[in-house]
Scaffold this active site. Structure first.
Site, PDB file in Angstrom:
ATOM      1  N   CYS A   1      67.003  57.788  30.797  1.00 37.88           N
ATOM      2  CA  CYS A   1      67.885  56.728  31.308  1.00 37.88           C
ATOM      3  C   CYS A   1      67.978  56.786  32.830  1.00 37.88           C
ATOM      4  O   CYS A   1      68.115  57.866  33.413  1.00 37.88           O
ATOM      5  CB  CYS A   1      69.272  56.893  30.685  1.00 37.88           C
ATOM      6  SG  CYS A   1      70.526  55.816  31.407  1.00 37.88           S
TER       7      CYS A   1
ATOM      8  N   TYR B   1      84.116  36.081  50.439  1.00 38.61           N
ATOM      9  CA  TYR B   1      83.462  36.566  49.227  1.00 38.61           C
ATOM     10  C   TYR B   1      84.570  37.006  48.262  1.00 38.61           C
ATOM     11  O   TYR B   1      84.568  38.115  47.728  1.00 38.61           O
ATOM     12  CB  TYR B   1      82.515  37.735  49.533  1.00 38.61           C
ATOM     13  CG  TYR B   1      81.652  37.542  50.775  1.00 38.61           C
ATOM     14  CD1 TYR B   1      80.432  36.872  50.702  1.00 38.61           C
ATOM     15  CD2 TYR B   1      82.077  38.015  52.014  1.00 38.61           C
ATOM     16  CE1 TYR B   1      79.649  36.694  51.839  1.00 38.61           C
ATOM     17  CE2 TYR B   1      81.319  37.839  53.151  1.00 38.61           C
ATOM     18  CZ  TYR B   1      80.101  37.176  53.066  1.00 38.61           C
ATOM     19  OH  TYR B   1      79.332  36.987  54.202  1.00 38.61           O
TER      20      TYR B   1
ATOM     21  N   CYS C   1      77.009  56.410  25.632  1.00 38.08           N
ATOM     22  CA  CYS C   1      76.928  56.523  27.096  1.00 38.08           C
ATOM     23  C   CYS C   1      78.155  57.286  27.570  1.00 38.08           C
ATOM     24  O   CYS C   1      79.290  56.834  27.380  1.00 38.08           O
ATOM     25  CB  CYS C   1      76.872  55.139  27.741  1.00 38.08           C
ATOM     26  SG  CYS C   1      76.912  55.199  29.551  1.00 38.08           S
TER      27      CYS C   1
ATOM     28  N   CYS D   1      79.914  48.130  49.160  1.00 39.99           N
ATOM     29  CA  CYS D   1      79.360  48.972  48.101  1.00 39.99           C
ATOM     30  C   CYS D   1      78.016  49.549  48.500  1.00 39.99           C
ATOM     31  O   CYS D   1      77.428  50.318  47.734  1.00 39.99           O
ATOM     32  CB  CYS D   1      79.213  48.172  46.796  1.00 39.99           C
ATOM     33  SG  CYS D   1      78.110  46.758  46.938  1.00 39.99           S
TER      34      CYS D   1
ATOM     35  N   ASP E   1      84.344  41.233  51.525  1.00 39.34           N
ATOM     36  CA  ASP E   1      83.783  42.105  50.493  1.00 39.34           C
ATOM     37  C   ASP E   1      82.447  41.491  50.077  1.00 39.34           C
ATOM     38  O   ASP E   1      82.316  40.934  48.991  1.00 39.34           O
ATOM     39  CB  ASP E   1      84.754  42.197  49.315  1.00 39.34           C
ATOM     40  CG  ASP E   1      84.300  43.178  48.243  1.00 39.34           C
ATOM     41  OD1 ASP E   1      83.266  43.837  48.451  1.00 39.34           O
ATOM     42  OD2 ASP E   1      84.976  43.274  47.205  1.00 39.34           O
TER      43      ASP E   1
END
Length: 450
Positions: A97, A308, A185, A403, A376
């Site tokens: 993964c 945003y 997960c 981010c 953002d």
């Protein structure tokens, strides 16, 4: 008849190095969830599943002779770092993964590595040191995420499962369309895990996205069928609403249940429809709102921009604080997000939400002066032109939520060109086990005293 020219040496097919193995000393961490090493010939290797200072056997996964760099996996650890642990997840590791980058690192080491990446990006792309941006180098874990080595916080409230040819749900392998089937997960939030997605047959589906709202008991699955496939009867272990991604237009349409989930942050409830954007960590929205508001210190009567703006998270927080004498303008390109933002903020007379790209809508508003700005932007950042426009508005303070540290660093350089300096930077580990971080930078005019 004209003879065909002979192929030059430069046109010869490049020789693939995939599968080649190199014994290497591992150097510093790099942006993207890997570390840097070099072959004995000096070719750069971006190596996953390793840590700085280790000696490993690296097997090439992408690249060819003469390429600027090769991608590789550490398939044998010859000399281990003190920060290494055995990956808690059985699906983590070379060839498996691709969701988690740092399962093999102690939690504290993960945060330290992320801090090193942020510092390196700031220095390389903006020429800024941690001291110059008011940051002590700390990467803060979210509340409840400080777990012992070998344990994994279950934080991801939105998980997109891929489906293999046998109808099994799984996750994509790193930089691949190949599916790794899984039975659980470890980073999925409890509300996602309890749906039992991995235990069902999803034949005919391309993907299944599971959403577990933080602010309510709302659960939703979004199905993307393969061309021509019919939707299955969705029977999961908890009540859910079901949405479908249409093949023709890519739109998300309701099959049954609510077409939205209800999230909660900063004491307000937000409607988020059609799989729209909301922070995936359950503590992220409150963490970021707190950091932004503490940095901006809004005053009654302020005029503020939320760029945003998504479904209106920061616009709502600003509107609460600037009061009836203040005003907030939000700009968002997504049509459904704008509908949600207008619904979420309908109780504020002095909040307006405009649809469109920031670089197109903002100049049309005629606004030439504001007190506060929140932006953002998507992973690519705001860009030079937008930053130049924002710098011209004379804001007392600007909060930049990012981010991606590379995009943040580039844009901070543009803000410096526009006369702004970073007063404070905070970095949050809102994506444990992965290489991702969330940053909040607070800027003010460069001439203002500290």
């Amino acid at each position: 008849m004209q003879a065909e020219p002979k192929k030059s040496q430069a046109e010869s097919p490049a020789v693939s190095l995939v599968g080649e193995e190199y014994e290497v000393e591992v150097g510093p961490v790099a942006h993207g969830g890997h570390c840097i090493a070099r072959t004995s010939e000096g070719q750069v290797l971006f190596v996953r599943h390793t840590l700085p200072g280790e000696r490993v056997v690296a097997r090439v996964t992408e690249g060819e002779e003469g390429a600027r760099f090769l991608r590789a996996d550490a398939v044998e650890i010859l000399s281990a770092s003190k920060d290494r642990i055995e990956a808690p997840c059985p699906f983590a590791g070379p060839g498996r993964c691709g969701g988690c980058d740092w399962q093999h690192a102690k939690p504290g080491a993960q945060r330290r590595l992320k801090g090193e990446v942020v510092a390196e990006q700031l220095k390389r792309l903006a020429g800024l040191t941690p001291e110059e941006v008011g940051w002590d180098g700390t990467v803060m874990p979210a509340e409840g995420d400080k777990v012992p080595a070998g344990q994994v916080p279950s934080w991801r409230t939105r998980v997109q499962y891929a489906v293999d040819d046998e109808g099994r749900a799984g996750l994509r392998k790193h930089r691949s369309h190949e599916v790794q089937p899984i039975d659980h997960c470890m980073i999925a939030a409890e509300g996602v895990s309890e749906l039992g997605i991995e235990r069902r047959d999803w034949t005919g589906m391309e993907s299944v996205e599971a959403i577990a709202a933080t602010g309510s008991q709302d659960r939703q699955v979004i199905l993307t069928p393969k061309p021509g496939a019919r939707l299955p009867l969705v029977e999961l272990d908890r009540p859910v609403s079901v949405m479908r991604v249409e093949e023709k237009d890519g739109g998300v349409h309701r099959v049954h249940g609510r077409p939205f989930v209800r999230e909660r942050a900063d004491g307000r409830t937000y409607r988020v429809g059609s799989g729209g954007f909301w922070q995936v960590h359950p503590k992220a929205a409150d963490t970021l709102v707190t950091a932004v508001m503490q940095g901006l210190l809004p005053r009654k009567g302020d005029m503020a921009l939320d760029l945003y703006c998504g479904v209106g998270l920061f616009a709502g927080a600003l509107a609460d604080r600037v009061g009836e004498a203040g005003a907030v303008l939000g700009i968002e390109s997504g049509k459904r997000a704008v509908e949600d933002a207008r619904h979420n903020l309908a109780g504020f007379d002095r909040v307006r939400i405009e649809q469109g790209k920031v670089e197109a809508v903002l100049p049309r508003t005629g606004i030439d002066e504001v007190d506060l700005i929140v932006l953002d932007p998507p992973r690519a950042g705001a860009g030079r032109k937008t930053v130049a426009h924002l710098s011209s508005l004379g804001a007392r303070r600007i909060a930049y939520v990012a981010c991606d540290p590379a995009a943040l660093a580039r844009d901070l350089g543009y803000f410096r060109d526009g006369g702004y300096r970073v007063r404070m930077l905070r970095v949050f580990d809102l994506f444990p086990m992965t290489h991702h971080v969330e940053c909040v930078a607070i800027l003010e005019p460069a001439g203002k005293g500290s």
